[in-house]
Design an enzyme around this catalytic site. Structure first.
Site, PDB file in Angstrom:
ATOM      1  N   ASP A   1       0.882  -1.173   0.000  1.00 34.32           N
ATOM      2  CA  ASP A   1       0.000   0.000   0.000  1.00 34.32           C
ATOM      3  C   ASP A   1       0.920   1.224   0.000  1.00 34.32           C
ATOM      4  O   ASP A   1       2.134   1.102   0.201  1.00 34.32           O
ATOM      5  CB  ASP A   1      -0.891  -0.012   1.256  1.00 34.32           C
ATOM      6  CG  ASP A   1      -1.783   1.223   1.356  1.00 34.32           C
ATOM      7  OD1 ASP A   1      -2.357   1.636   0.330  1.00 34.32           O
ATOM      8  OD2 ASP A   1      -1.898   1.800   2.454  1.00 34.32           O
ATOM      9  N   SER A   2       0.330   2.381  -0.163  1.00 33.02           N
ATOM     10  CA  SER A   2       1.118   3.612  -0.060  1.00 33.02           C
ATOM     11  C   SER A   2       1.647   3.797   1.365  1.00 33.02           C
ATOM     12  O   SER A   2       2.568   4.571   1.582  1.00 33.02           O
ATOM     13  CB  SER A   2       0.251   4.815  -0.423  1.00 33.02           C
ATOM     14  OG  SER A   2      -0.827   4.914   0.493  1.00 33.02           O
TER      15      SER A   2
ATOM     16  N   TYR B   1      -0.634   8.427  -2.111  1.00 29.97           N
ATOM     17  CA  TYR B   1      -0.788   8.269  -3.560  1.00 29.97           C
ATOM     18  C   TYR B   1      -2.024   9.028  -4.067  1.00 29.97           C
ATOM     19  O   TYR B   1      -2.076   9.424  -5.219  1.00 29.97           O
ATOM     20  CB  TYR B   1      -1.041   6.793  -3.914  1.00 29.97           C
ATOM     21  CG  TYR B   1       0.113   5.823  -3.816  1.00 29.97           C
ATOM     22  CD1 TYR B   1       1.428   6.224  -3.573  1.00 29.97           C
ATOM     23  CD2 TYR B   1      -0.133   4.460  -4.008  1.00 29.97           C
ATOM     24  CE1 TYR B   1       2.458   5.280  -3.503  1.00 29.97           C
ATOM     25  CE2 TYR B   1       0.882   3.528  -3.946  1.00 29.97           C
ATOM     26  CZ  TYR B   1       2.173   3.935  -3.696  1.00 29.97           C
ATOM     27  OH  TYR B   1       3.177   2.995  -3.627  1.00 29.97           O
TER      28      TYR B   1
ATOM     29  N   CYS C   1      -4.382  -1.438  -1.960  1.00 24.62           N
ATOM     30  CA  CYS C   1      -4.549   0.006  -2.151  1.00 24.62           C
ATOM     31  C   CYS C   1      -5.484   0.220  -3.331  1.00 24.62           C
ATOM     32  O   CYS C   1      -5.201  -0.249  -4.449  1.00 24.62           O
ATOM     33  CB  CYS C   1      -3.180   0.619  -2.445  1.00 24.62           C
ATOM     34  SG  CYS C   1      -3.229   2.371  -2.842  1.00 24.62           S
ATOM     35  N   ASN C   2      -6.594   0.900  -3.100  1.00 17.67           N
ATOM     36  CA  ASN C   2      -7.546   1.172  -4.178  1.00 17.67           C
ATOM     37  C   ASN C   2      -6.930   2.066  -5.255  1.00 17.67           C
ATOM     38  O   ASN C   2      -7.155   1.872  -6.445  1.00 17.67           O
ATOM     39  CB  ASN C   2      -8.789   1.874  -3.612  1.00 17.67           C
ATOM     40  CG  ASN C   2      -9.593   0.975  -2.708  1.00 17.67           C
ATOM     41  OD1 ASN C   2     -10.530   0.329  -3.131  1.00 17.67           O
ATOM     42  ND2 ASN C   2      -9.228   0.914  -1.437  1.00 17.67           N
TER      43      ASN C   2
ATOM     44  N   CYS D   1     -11.024   3.326   0.405  1.00 12.49           N
ATOM     45  CA  CYS D   1      -9.573   3.504   0.566  1.00 12.49           C
ATOM     46  C   CYS D   1      -9.202   2.643   1.758  1.00 12.49           C
ATOM     47  O   CYS D   1      -9.915   2.643   2.774  1.00 12.49           O
ATOM     48  CB  CYS D   1      -9.241   4.968   0.830  1.00 12.49           C
ATOM     49  SG  CYS D   1      -7.558   5.253   1.450  1.00 12.49           S
TER      50      CYS D   1
ATOM     51  N   HIS E   1      -7.064   2.872   3.971  1.00  9.44           N
ATOM     52  CA  HIS E   1      -6.767   3.566   5.228  1.00  9.44           C
ATOM     53  C   HIS E   1      -8.029   3.784   6.077  1.00  9.44           C
ATOM     54  O   HIS E   1      -7.961   3.847   7.295  1.00  9.44           O
ATOM     55  CB  HIS E   1      -6.160   4.951   4.959  1.00  9.44           C
ATOM     56  CG  HIS E   1      -4.692   4.935   4.623  1.00  9.44           C
ATOM     57  ND1 HIS E   1      -4.204   4.477   3.426  1.00  9.44           N
ATOM     58  CD2 HIS E   1      -3.605   5.344   5.340  1.00  9.44           C
ATOM     59  CE1 HIS E   1      -2.886   4.606   3.413  1.00  9.44           C
ATOM     60  NE2 HIS E   1      -2.495   5.128   4.563  1.00  9.44           N
TER      61      HIS E   1
END
Ligand code: DGL
Length: 260
Positions: A14-15, A46, A78-79, A192, A194
């Protein structure tokens, strides 16, 4: 070790720390598997960057996981990176099973009673062609209120509680009325990875009648299916997870201790 051997690890990236919400579901579904999690925090977030940047980072991270860790499968947790780069990663890494994540619009359709669904995601995800096609496929069946949440992933990344509260309340207010009464949003898609880490704040703002929808479990089941099809599912022994950050490793360690 052969990258297709059951004992090879699964790469997850993921970012930043958001993909830990997917890793949590992966470890529950696949307890014997070994995972290497890479947080690209040195280049996060991102979601407010252009597509070229995200594609470049996704390729660099995927190649690093394959070359340095001989991964047998890759989960893009990560979308934003999935929307920008999943097709390119499949071209660049042929033979490697790759699972992406996308905002759960279809599962939300099955849950809504009022026919109004809120979608929180990054600006880049909502602007992507991949999301556009997903949305076009379902928009005749319900009303979707799309909300880009600038800054929210970054606030979660920094464990900045005051900023998380302020941004959640700004974006939920922007969506309009929530609840189970006619015309209200009764289903909220966390688009997302997160955002599940702001679940409590979001649930408090939308009220108990609203269902929050995440993607961890379906992604974990899809990963299992791909490993079974490739004959590389590990079913024996205790699994493990190791963690790499391209940014602040203490921040990642803190998030792992808190959320896993
Ligand atoms: N966690 C990511 C996602 O699912 C991206 C957050 C960001 O870096 O902006 O979209």
């Amino acid at each position: 070790m052969s990258p297709t051997a059951p004992a090879a690890p699964i790469g997850v990236f993921d970012s930043g720390v958001g993909g830990l919400s997917i890793l949590r579901a992966l470890r529950a579904e696949l307890p014997a598997e070994d995972f290497v999690y890479l947080a690209d925090s040195g280049f996060a977030p991102y979601g407010e960057r252009d597509e070229e940047f995200v594609v470049e980072r996704a390729l660099a991270v995927a190649q690093r996981l394959r070359n340095e860790h001989a991964i047998k499968a890759l989960v893009i947790a990560c979308n934003t990176a999935t929307a920008a780069a999943v097709h390119l990663l499949r071209e660049e890494l042929p033979g490697l099973p790759i699972v992406g994540v996308e905002p759960a619009l279809k599962p939300a359709l099955a849950l809504t009673r009022t026919g109004r669904i809120g979608v929180l995601a990054t600006r880049a995800t909502l602007a992507s062609a991949k999301f556009g096609a997903l949305h076009d496929g379902v928009r005749s069946q319900a009303e979707f209120a799309l909300q880009a949440c600038d800054g929210l992933a970054d606030a979660i990344e920094s464990h900045d509680a005051a900023r998380i509260d302020a941004l959640c309340s700004r974006y939920i207010r922007a969506l309009g009325r929530t609840g189970s009464t006619p015309g209200a949003i009764d289903t909220l898609v966390l688009g997302c990875t997160h955002y599940p880490f702001a679940h409590l704040q979001l649930q408090a703002l939308v009220g108990p009648a609203v269902r929050l929808v995440e993607t961890g479990e379906p992604v974990a089941r899809q990963t299992r299916r791909l490993l079974e099809a490739a004959g590389s599912l590990k079913t024996q022994g205790d699994g493990s997870a190791s963690f790499i950050s391209t940014g602040d490793a203490t921040r990642l360690a803190h998030a792992v201790a808190l959320w896993l």
